[in-house]
Every structure is written in structure tokens, then in C-alpha cells.
Design a protein around this motif. Structure first.
Motif, PDB file in Angstrom:
ATOM      1  N   LEU A  46       0.825  -1.212   0.000  1.00  0.00           N
ATOM      2  CA  LEU A  46       0.000   0.000   0.000  1.00  0.00           C
ATOM      3  C   LEU A  46       0.854   1.254   0.000  1.00  0.00           C
ATOM      4  O   LEU A  46       0.473   2.283  -0.577  1.00  0.00           O
ATOM      5  N   ALA A  47       2.011   1.188   0.641  1.00  0.00           N
ATOM      6  CA  ALA A  47       2.900   2.354   0.658  1.00  0.00           C
ATOM      7  C   ALA A  47       3.330   2.729  -0.755  1.00  0.00           C
ATOM      8  O   ALA A  47       3.577   3.903  -1.051  1.00  0.00           O
ATOM      9  N   LEU A  48       3.398   1.751  -1.648  1.00  0.00           N
ATOM     10  CA  LEU A  48       3.769   2.004  -3.042  1.00  0.00           C
ATOM     11  C   LEU A  48       2.554   2.280  -3.918  1.00  0.00           C
ATOM     12  O   LEU A  48       2.642   3.043  -4.887  1.00  0.00           O
ATOM     13  N   LEU A  49       1.420   1.671  -3.572  1.00  0.00           N
ATOM     14  CA  LEU A  49       0.229   1.777  -4.411  1.00  0.00           C
ATOM     15  C   LEU A  49      -0.583   3.047  -4.144  1.00  0.00           C
ATOM     16  O   LEU A  49      -1.211   3.584  -5.070  1.00  0.00           O
ATOM     17  N   PRO A  57      -7.510   1.019 -10.967  1.00  0.00           N
ATOM     18  CA  PRO A  57      -8.918   0.756 -10.663  1.00  0.00           C
ATOM     19  C   PRO A  57      -9.094   0.468  -9.180  1.00  0.00           C
ATOM     20  O   PRO A  57      -8.172  -0.024  -8.514  1.00  0.00           O
ATOM     21  N   PRO A  58     -10.265   0.766  -8.621  1.00  0.00           N
ATOM     22  CA  PRO A  58     -10.505   0.533  -7.187  1.00  0.00           C
ATOM     23  C   PRO A  58     -10.295  -0.924  -6.780  1.00  0.00           C
ATOM     24  O   PRO A  58      -9.955  -1.194  -5.624  1.00  0.00           O
ATOM     25  N   ASP A 226       3.006  -7.361  -9.521  1.00  0.00           N
ATOM     26  CA  ASP A 226       2.243  -8.559  -9.854  1.00  0.00           C
ATOM     27  C   ASP A 226       0.744  -8.299  -9.696  1.00  0.00           C
ATOM     28  O   ASP A 226      -0.063  -8.668 -10.554  1.00  0.00           O
ATOM     29  N   ARG A 227       0.373  -7.628  -8.619  1.00  0.00           N
ATOM     30  CA  ARG A 227      -1.038  -7.341  -8.342  1.00  0.00           C
ATOM     31  C   ARG A 227      -1.642  -6.452  -9.438  1.00  0.00           C
ATOM     32  O   ARG A 227      -2.733  -6.739  -9.962  1.00  0.00           O
ATOM     33  N   VAL A 228      -0.946  -5.390  -9.781  1.00  0.00           N
ATOM     34  CA  VAL A 228      -1.467  -4.452 -10.780  1.00  0.00           C
ATOM     35  C   VAL A 228      -1.597  -5.133 -12.144  1.00  0.00           C
ATOM     36  O   VAL A 228      -2.609  -4.974 -12.845  1.00  0.00           O
ATOM     37  N   LEU A 229      -0.613  -5.908 -12.530  1.00  0.00           N
ATOM     38  CA  LEU A 229      -0.664  -6.590 -13.825  1.00  0.00           C
ATOM     39  C   LEU A 229      -1.782  -7.623 -13.862  1.00  0.00           C
ATOM     40  O   LEU A 229      -2.494  -7.738 -14.871  1.00  0.00           O
ATOM     41  N   ARG A 230      -1.963  -8.358 -12.796  1.00  0.00           N
ATOM     42  CA  ARG A 230      -2.995  -9.400 -12.790  1.00  0.00           C
ATOM     43  C   ARG A 230      -4.400  -8.829 -12.834  1.00  0.00           C
ATOM     44  O   ARG A 230      -5.316  -9.449 -13.386  1.00  0.00           O
TER      45      ARG A 230
END
Length: 288
Positions: A46-49, A57-58, A226-230
Motif C-alpha cells: 500500500l505504501a507504493l500503491l 482501478p478501485p 504482480d497485483r497491478v498486472l494481474r
């Protein structure tokens, strides 16, 4: 549309009927490693996102990281192939594609077509049932085997629709990811950015990856990436083997008591096996 296409692959059927249940499904871009995103983002992610929230997107913040579609044999599970295809149909309709006149068409009447390219023919048995499921949605799928040189030339200029590609992992991913996911590489002929990723948030996370100075910093940056790409559903995840299968002559070789981790089986075999001392210096009269 990309998510809908992924819903049409019945991996469980493939694994059961073609692979003898020998494989596991690829879940993301750093599967089975410290860098794989899981569940909801933690404080380090979260510190990066959070500074990128306006570009994402939410769902990235509110939903667990998406897993590949699953197909069950239980008709009441809500996860049968038919259930997945219904979901795919609805997603395609939201994107403006509806079935009429014998095919899935957009508002201009254009037919939804997909071409799978291969240079060896080995993917034919995988593409065939996948294409059948796509056809049930009204998508006209074709499978074409071409010479490797022609395929490479088309990959270099991004002249393709669907291919199968293998990306080896690493214990410490770094600058090679700029060529794989960076916006600049998306318009560079011959780059590894075959998916055409052009996203400012991805670029920002890649910067965190290549400038990480500690292992925890690298882990957090790669999990966020990984989270953002997926969440973008950029590909249809395939499969991997969680074991290395090796045949050897018992009694002739030894291994260390504590095994190091290697991503590539060739390196693992060559660097962790050796002839046992008794075979290097056999007793008198004993043949090696």
C-alpha cells in the motif's frame, strides 16, 4: 474482453485429460516465489500503491488479487465451464459484442476473430478445446503453424493476436522487467513487451523494483507489480511443474543435505549432483 477470453480456457480439463494432473496453474507473473501477490495488499504494498491510486482501478485496493478461472465438475458449484462461459458472454456484451447472424459481432457488424500462432504444432492439442469453447461464445478462432523465423519476425513487430510464451523466473528480478513491462519497450521492435503494456502505474512500480536496495523493498515492489498486472487480465495463464523430474542410477550419485533453490532445472541438476566417493575410488577388483 481479455478476461472473457481467459474464462473460456478449461485448464482443469486440460490437466486431467492431457497432462495426467502433472501440472499446476500459473497464477501470476512471479508464481510460487516470494514475489507473488496474495490476498489484499499489505502495508508494504500500500505504501507504493497509494500514490498511484488515481491511475489504478478501485479493485486493486478493494479486492483480493484475481486468480485464474476454475472449472468444477460439480454442476451446483457455480464454477462449471458453462458458468464461466456465461460470465464471459456477459463481459463481452458489456464491451459491445453480441451474438447475431451466426457470430459474435460488435456494433459495426465486425466478427470477433482470434488467430493462434505456433511454430511447432505442439500447442494444437491445447488450442483445439480452447477454440471450441471460444466458438461457443461466437468467437471464430483459428490455429496456424508457421516457420519459426516467420514467427520471430512477427513477434519483433508485434504482428500477432495470440501466442504461447514462457518467461523463466529469477531469484532477483530487476532491469529485465523494463523490457518486459515498460511503456518504452511497448513501441520498441524486438522488445519482450509482447503484451503491449503501457501504464504509468506499472512504470512507477518498475522504478521501485530497479532501485530497491534491500530484499524487503524488492519483495514489496514486485508483489505490487504482480497485483497491478494481474488485475488487467493481460494473458491467459498456462501451467508449470512444481517439481523437477530426474532419472538417475541409484547408489552412483549424491546430493547435499540442504538443497539450494534454483529456478531452472538444468542448473539445478548440474550444480547439486555428483558421483559418490565410493564410485570415484572403487575397491580393488570392483568395476565402476
Amino acid at each position: 474482453m481479455r478476461e472473457a477470453i481467459g474464462l473460456a480456457m478449461d485448464y482443469e480439463w486440460l490437466n486431467r485429460q492431457l497432462f495426467y494432473n502433472a501440472y499446476e496453474r500459473v497464477r501470476g507473473y512471479f508464481v510460487a516465489s516470494d514475489f507473488e501477490a496474495r490476498g489484499l495488499p499489505g502495508p508494504d504494498e500500500l505504501a507504493l500503491l497509494e500514490p498511484l491510486r488515481s491511475q489504478l482501478p478501485p479493485e486493486v485496493f478493494e479486492r483480493e488479487v484475481p486468480l485464474p478461472p476454475y472449472t468444477s465438475l460439480d454442476p451446483d458449484s457455480g464454477q462449471t465451464l458453462r458458468d464461466n462461459l456465461r460470465r464471459a458472454r456477459d463481459l463481452l456484451a458489456e464491451a459491445g459484442w453480441r451474438y447475431r447472424d451466426g457470430a459474435l459481432r460488435n456494433e459495426r457488424g465486425e466478427v470477433f476473430t482470434i488467430e493462434f500462432l505456433d511454430n511447432s504444432g505442439s500447442m494444437g492439442r491445447v488450442v483445439t478445446p480452447f477454440a471450441k469453447n471460444l466458438e461457443r461464445l461466437g468467437i471464430r478462432a483459428t490455429y496456424r503453424v508457421i516457420d519459426f523465423a516467420i514467427l520471430q519476425k512477427r513477434l519483433d513487430v508485434f504482428d500477432f493476436e495470440v501466442i504461447s510464451v514462457r518467461w523463466p523466473g529469477s531469484e532477483a528480478p530487476g532491469t529485465e522487467l523494463l523490457d518486459r513491462f515498460g511503456s518504452a519497450a511497448a513501441d520498441t521492435e524486438g522488445s519482450s513487451n509482447l503484451m503491449g503494456v503501457k501504464h504509468p502505474a506499472v512504470d512507477a512500480l518498475l522504478d521501485h523494483v530497479v532501485t530497491a536496495r534491500t530484499r524487503p523493498q524488492l519483495v514489496a515492489a514486485l508483489r505490487a507489480l504482480d497485483r497491478v498486472l494481474r488485475h488487467q487480465h493481460l494473458n491467459v495463464p498456462h501451467w508449470f511443474s512444481s517439481v523437477h523430474r530426474i532419472a538417475y542410477r541409484t547408489g552412483r550419485f549424491e546430493q547435499p543435505a540442504v538443497m539450494p533453490r534454483y529456478y531452472q532445472p538444468e542448473s539445478w541438476v548440474l550444480m547439486t549432483w555428483w558421483a559418490s566417493p565410493e564410485n570415484l575410488n572403487p575397491p580393488p577388483g570392483r568395476r565402476r
